[in-house]
Enzyme design. Structure first.
Site, PDB file in Angstrom:
ATOM      1  N   CYS A 112       0.815  -1.219   0.000  1.00 44.56           N
ATOM      2  CA  CYS A 112       0.000   0.000   0.000  1.00 44.56           C
ATOM      3  C   CYS A 112       0.852   1.274   0.000  1.00 44.56           C
ATOM      4  CB  CYS A 112      -0.945   0.011   1.191  1.00 44.56           C
ATOM      5  SG  CYS A 112      -1.918  -1.481   1.284  1.00 44.56           S
ATOM      6  N   HIS A 250      -3.245   7.007   2.637  1.00 43.99           N
ATOM      7  CA  HIS A 250      -3.661   5.721   2.069  1.00 43.99           C
ATOM      8  C   HIS A 250      -5.028   5.385   2.653  1.00 43.99           C
ATOM      9  CE1 HIS A 250      -4.089   1.636   1.066  1.00 43.99           C
ATOM     10  NE2 HIS A 250      -3.768   1.175   2.258  1.00 43.99           N
ATOM     11  N   ASN A 280     -10.185  -0.349   0.256  1.00 45.07           N
ATOM     12  CA  ASN A 280      -8.729  -0.210   0.230  1.00 45.07           C
ATOM     13  C   ASN A 280      -8.214  -0.735  -1.111  1.00 45.07           C
ATOM     14  OD1 ASN A 280      -5.980  -0.571   0.522  1.00 45.07           O
ATOM     15  ND2 ASN A 280      -6.091  -1.417   2.584  1.00 45.07           N
TER      16      ASN A 280
HETATM   17  N1  ACO Z   1     -18.364  -9.045   9.615  1.00 49.63           N
HETATM   18  C1  ACO Z   1     -18.821  -9.407  10.836  1.00 49.63           C
HETATM   19  N2  ACO Z   1     -18.022  -9.791  11.822  1.00 49.63           N
HETATM   20  C2  ACO Z   1     -16.697  -9.813  11.566  1.00 49.63           C
HETATM   21  C3  ACO Z   1     -16.165  -9.449  10.316  1.00 49.63           C
HETATM   22  C4  ACO Z   1     -17.060  -9.058   9.325  1.00 49.63           C
HETATM   23  N3  ACO Z   1     -16.648  -8.670   8.107  1.00 49.63           N
HETATM   24  N4  ACO Z   1     -14.812  -9.551  10.378  1.00 49.63           N
HETATM   25  C5  ACO Z   1     -14.518  -9.962  11.616  1.00 49.63           C
HETATM   26  N5  ACO Z   1     -15.656 -10.127  12.327  1.00 49.63           N
HETATM   27  C6  ACO Z   1     -15.812 -10.560  13.703  1.00 49.63           C
HETATM   28  C7  ACO Z   1     -14.654 -11.387  14.177  1.00 49.63           C
HETATM   29  O1  ACO Z   1     -14.847 -12.745  13.837  1.00 49.63           O
HETATM   30  C8  ACO Z   1     -14.718 -11.167  15.662  1.00 49.63           C
HETATM   31  O2  ACO Z   1     -15.710 -11.995  16.188  1.00 49.63           O
HETATM   32  P1  ACO Z   1     -15.450 -12.747  17.585  1.00 49.63           P
HETATM   33  O3  ACO Z   1     -15.281 -11.646  18.596  1.00 49.63           O
HETATM   34  O4  ACO Z   1     -16.694 -13.543  17.760  1.00 49.63           O
HETATM   35  O5  ACO Z   1     -14.211 -13.545  17.393  1.00 49.63           O
HETATM   36  C9  ACO Z   1     -15.211  -9.733  15.789  1.00 49.63           C
HETATM   37  O6  ACO Z   1     -15.827  -9.406  14.534  1.00 49.63           O
HETATM   38  C10 ACO Z   1     -14.132  -8.739  16.076  1.00 49.63           C
HETATM   39  O7  ACO Z   1     -13.073  -8.960  15.170  1.00 49.63           O
HETATM   40  P2  ACO Z   1     -11.811  -8.063  15.199  1.00 49.63           P
HETATM   41  O8  ACO Z   1     -10.825  -8.559  14.191  1.00 49.63           O
HETATM   42  O9  ACO Z   1     -11.368  -7.891  16.620  1.00 49.63           O
HETATM   43  O10 ACO Z   1     -12.428  -6.698  14.672  1.00 49.63           O
HETATM   44  P3  ACO Z   1     -11.790  -5.281  14.741  1.00 49.63           P
HETATM   45  O11 ACO Z   1     -12.679  -4.407  15.502  1.00 49.63           O
HETATM   46  O12 ACO Z   1     -10.333  -5.325  15.079  1.00 49.63           O
HETATM   47  O13 ACO Z   1     -11.870  -4.831  13.220  1.00 49.63           O
HETATM   48  C11 ACO Z   1     -10.573  -4.660  11.215  1.00 49.63           C
HETATM   49  C12 ACO Z   1     -11.238  -5.596  12.201  1.00 49.63           C
HETATM   50  C13 ACO Z   1     -11.641  -3.765  10.594  1.00 49.63           C
HETATM   51  C14 ACO Z   1      -9.915  -5.481  10.125  1.00 49.63           C
HETATM   52  C15 ACO Z   1      -9.558  -3.814  11.990  1.00 49.63           C
HETATM   53  O14 ACO Z   1      -8.691  -4.623  12.736  1.00 49.63           O
HETATM   54  C16 ACO Z   1      -8.750  -2.980  11.064  1.00 49.63           C
HETATM   55  O15 ACO Z   1      -9.257  -2.071  10.448  1.00 49.63           O
HETATM   56  N6  ACO Z   1      -7.439  -3.240  10.977  1.00 49.63           N
HETATM   57  C17 ACO Z   1      -6.582  -2.513  10.096  1.00 49.63           C
HETATM   58  C18 ACO Z   1      -6.364  -3.358   9.000  1.00 49.63           C
HETATM   59  C19 ACO Z   1      -6.445  -2.622   7.724  1.00 49.63           C
HETATM   60  O16 ACO Z   1      -7.027  -1.571   7.574  1.00 49.63           O
HETATM   61  N7  ACO Z   1      -5.829  -3.304   6.811  1.00 49.63           N
HETATM   62  C20 ACO Z   1      -5.766  -2.884   5.530  1.00 49.63           C
HETATM   63  C21 ACO Z   1      -4.729  -1.901   5.539  1.00 49.63           C
HETATM   64  S1  ACO Z   1      -3.255  -2.569   5.434  1.00 49.63           S
HETATM   65  C22 ACO Z   1      -2.809  -1.928   4.151  1.00 49.63           C
HETATM   66  O17 ACO Z   1      -3.522  -1.212   3.526  1.00 49.63           O
HETATM   67  C23 ACO Z   1      -1.588  -2.324   3.803  1.00 49.63           C
END
Ligand code: ACO
Length: 323
Positions: A112, A250, A280
């Site tokens: 990215c 980004h 993204n």
């Molecule tokens: N829909 C519904 N539930 C979901 C989903 C979904 N799409 N994805 C995960 N869950 C669930 C999980 O299974 C988990 O359930 P559990 O508690 O029963 O186990 C719960 O939601 C919480 O999951 P987390 O992973 O803790 O969710 P979080 O609040 O951390 O959000 C996210 C996840 C959005 C991916 C966040 O961590 C994030 O934004 N991280 C940054 C990653 C990113 O932006 N990456 C791309 C950029 S990297 C780059 O561009 C190089």
């Protein structure tokens, strides 16, 4: 630096708009979950076009916008995590599609942060003598490498390309670039891993080609590295945040940008955001944003802006430029 300017921009998105509700028919998720956790409402998915096709379309628009002749291009760099093939490079495919036969062409892999890395590289080439005009493209068909059964990643990404024409000029343009890498944390975000596979290999290794991400680790990394990179490039040039019209981050997650806004004490209106429409798009996200801003007339001659990226590798970087 100071003599290299962006003189044209262009973009091309995957042709199918896919809403959060559409995604909810594929994996167990909801518009509410995706919107509230990420800010993403929809993304554009490529149905037929590969990375070089999107890149060539974005490039054609950028070349038209700059008013240059395609034969005047000395250099083409494509930043991508999803090349059409290992070889030829996507940049060479783009060169052929454009008929830019006088250009040197190659790819850069910095996930990215790819567009920031590629602009840095192009700006080092442009000397006003042998290299006067360059095309820099960020292009991705991430839908190809997503695990469409993994709801924690497949909801986040989209396909698209953004392009910029760079010219060596007498005017002030790119003022400074800061980039960094930390390979020791590479496992946080990986894709396309290939094991050794030949008649002499001793270990049985599987190949993992789908995107794998430790979301929380990437989140923590991102919220720290954005303010750090912005401050670094400003401090190194004795420029204050007040002088910056826009930060173009980004486009990964609305909450990441919100956190950066708080840490930098800069209102959200000063950050350009379009991730609600595109998700993204990795290396393409910053040049797509730049092209939208250019098209909307948000950038006037002399405006100072900062582009800031972060991503797999891990990699990161910021560019201070005067429009
Ligand atoms: N829909 C519904 N539930 C979901 C989903 C979904 N799409 N994805 C995960 N869950 C669930 C999980 O299974 C988990 O359930 P559990 O508690 O029963 O186990 C719960 O939601 C919480 O999951 P987390 O992973 O803790 O969710 P979080 O609040 O951390 O959000 C996210 C996840 C959005 C991916 C966040 O961590 C994030 O934004 N991280 C940054 C990653 C990113 O932006 N990456 C791309 C950029 S990297 C780059 O561009 C190089």
């Amino acid at each position: 630096m100071g003599n290299i300017k962006i003189t044209g921009t262009g973009r091309c998105l995957g042709e199918k708009v896919v809403s959060n509700d559409d995604i909810a028919t594929i994996v167990e998720t909801s518009d509410e979950w995706i919107s509230s956790r990420t800010g993403i409402k929809e993304r554009c998915i490529s149905v037929d076009k590969n990375t070089s096709d999107l890149a060539a379309e974005a490039a054609t628009k950028a070349i038209k916008n700059s008013g240059i002749d395609v034969l005047d291009l000395d250099l083409i760099i494509v930043a991508t995590t999803t090349p059409d093939s290992f070889t030829p490079s996507t940049a060479c495919l783009v060169q052929a599609k454009l008929g830019a036969k006088n250009a040197v062409a190659f790819d850069i892999s910095a996930a990215c942060s790819g567009f920031i890395y590629a602009l840095n590289c192009a700006s080092k080439f442009l000397d006003g003598i042998k290299f006067k005009k360059a095309l820099v493209v960020g292009s991705e068909v991430l839908s190809r490498i997503l695990d469409w059964e993994d709801r924690s990643t497949c909801v986040l990404f989209g396909d698209g390309a953004g392009a910029a024409v760079l010219e060596y000029t007498e005017e002030n343009g790119i003022m400074d670039i800061y980039i960094g890498s930390d390979g020791s944390k590479g496992k946080c975000l990986s894709t396309g891993e290939f094991g050794i596979d030949n008649p002499f290999s001793v270990k049985e290794r599987c190949s993992e080609s789908k995107l794998d991400m430790a979301g929380k680790d990437v989140f923590k990394f991102a919220v720290n590295i954005i303010p750090y990179s912005v401050n670094k490039v400003l401090e190194d040039n004795s420029i204050s945040l007040d002088e910056i019209k826009y930060i173009v981050p980004h486009q990964a997650n609305y909450r990441i940008v919100e956190s950066a806004s708080k840490r930098l004490k800069l209102p959200m209106e000063r950050f350009y955001i379009n991730l609600d429409k595109y998700g993204n798009t990795s290396a393409a996200s910053i040049p797509i944003a730049l092209d939208e801003m250019n098209e909307k007339g948000m950038l006037n001659k002399g405006d100072k802006i900062v582009l800031v990226g972060f991503g797999g590798g891990l990699t990161w970087g910021a560019i201070l430029l005067q429009w």
